[in-house]
Design an enzyme around this catalytic site. Structure first.
Site: not given
Ligand code: 5RP
Length: 229
Positions: A100, A109
């Site tokens: 992530k 997160e």
């Molecule tokens: C943000 C994250 C998001 O959960 C990850 O990048 C997925 O993003 P998306 O739903 O836009 O594909 O970790 O820091």
């Protein structure tokens, strides 16, 4: 003869965002992640906002979206635990380990995920992988340590680059920088996360193995598939 058009990635995100509502506990505060998939969840949550107390958010971007839709946002310090945290992923493997941080929100997160009893990952099927490491690994770092940390990744075969925004180093919600690391072999996500966490200057590594998903709602051509770990 009827033909069906395959769902777009955006439509799959909408489906899983809506499906995540079933995990929201009425009367409680829900943990909310960051990203385009979570935005679909936030939009769906707005339709049932009167049934929840509010949300703890993992980024300035999600906080703004939640507030704009009339959902109360609580500081993480105001809650001792959450029943559920709902977030997307850049990669998820067969055990629920994730990469992530594509949206640069990995530190908050991980904090909100740590407060939650259950992590519900919402993702379209492009995110499902056999082994983590195809997506460049985001690592939030203290700026003065960035080059040192990049050299340590190079020593293990990785290639780290500083994430830029408008030609300048991207600054996270926490005032730090992000390294994106390619060519890593993450065969043991738990051990990998533990090791990188020890390096001075690393704020957060984007491997979520200690805080892995409990459930993944995966958007597929056949509909939403529920995978439990
Ligand atoms: C943000 C994250 C998001 O959960 C990850 O990048 C997925 O993003 P998306 O739903 O836009 O594909 O970790 O820091």
């Amino acid at each position: 003869m009827t033909t069906t058009t395959p769902l777009t990635q955006d439509e799959l995100k909408t489906l899983v965002g809506q499906a995540a509502l079933q995990y929201v506990v009425p009367g409680e505060i829900v943990g909310v992640g960051t990203g385009s998939t979570v935005n679909k969840f936030i939009d769906a949550l707005a339709g049932t906002k009167d049934q929840i107390k509010g949300a703890v958010s993992s980024s300035v971007a999600s906080t703004e979206r939640l507030k704009a839709l009339g959902i109360a946002v609580f500081d993480a310090n105001e809650v001792s635990s959450l029943s559920v945290y709902i977030d997307g992923a850049d990669e998820i493997d067969g055990q629920g380990h994730m990469v992530k941080g594509g949206g640069a929100a990995l530190t908050r997160e991980k904090i909100v995920a740590a407060l939650a009893e259950r992590f519900v990952c919402i993702a379209d099927e492009s995110k499902l992988v056999k082994a983590l490491g195809q997506f460049p690994l985001p690592v939030e770092v203290i700026p003065m340590a960035a080059n040192h940390i990049a050299r340590r990744f190079a020593a293990m075969g990785g290639q780290a680059s500083l994430r830029l925004k408008d030609g300048q180093p991207l600054v996270t919600d926490n005032g730090q920088h992000i390294l994106d690391v390619k060519d890593l072999s993450i065969t043991d996500p738990l051990a990998f996360e533990s090791e990188i966490n020890q390096w001075p200057g690393v704020v957060t590594v984007g491997v979520f193995a200690h805080q892995k998903a409990s459930v993944c709602l995966l958007g597929t051509a056949q509909g939403v598939k529920t995978i439990t770990y």
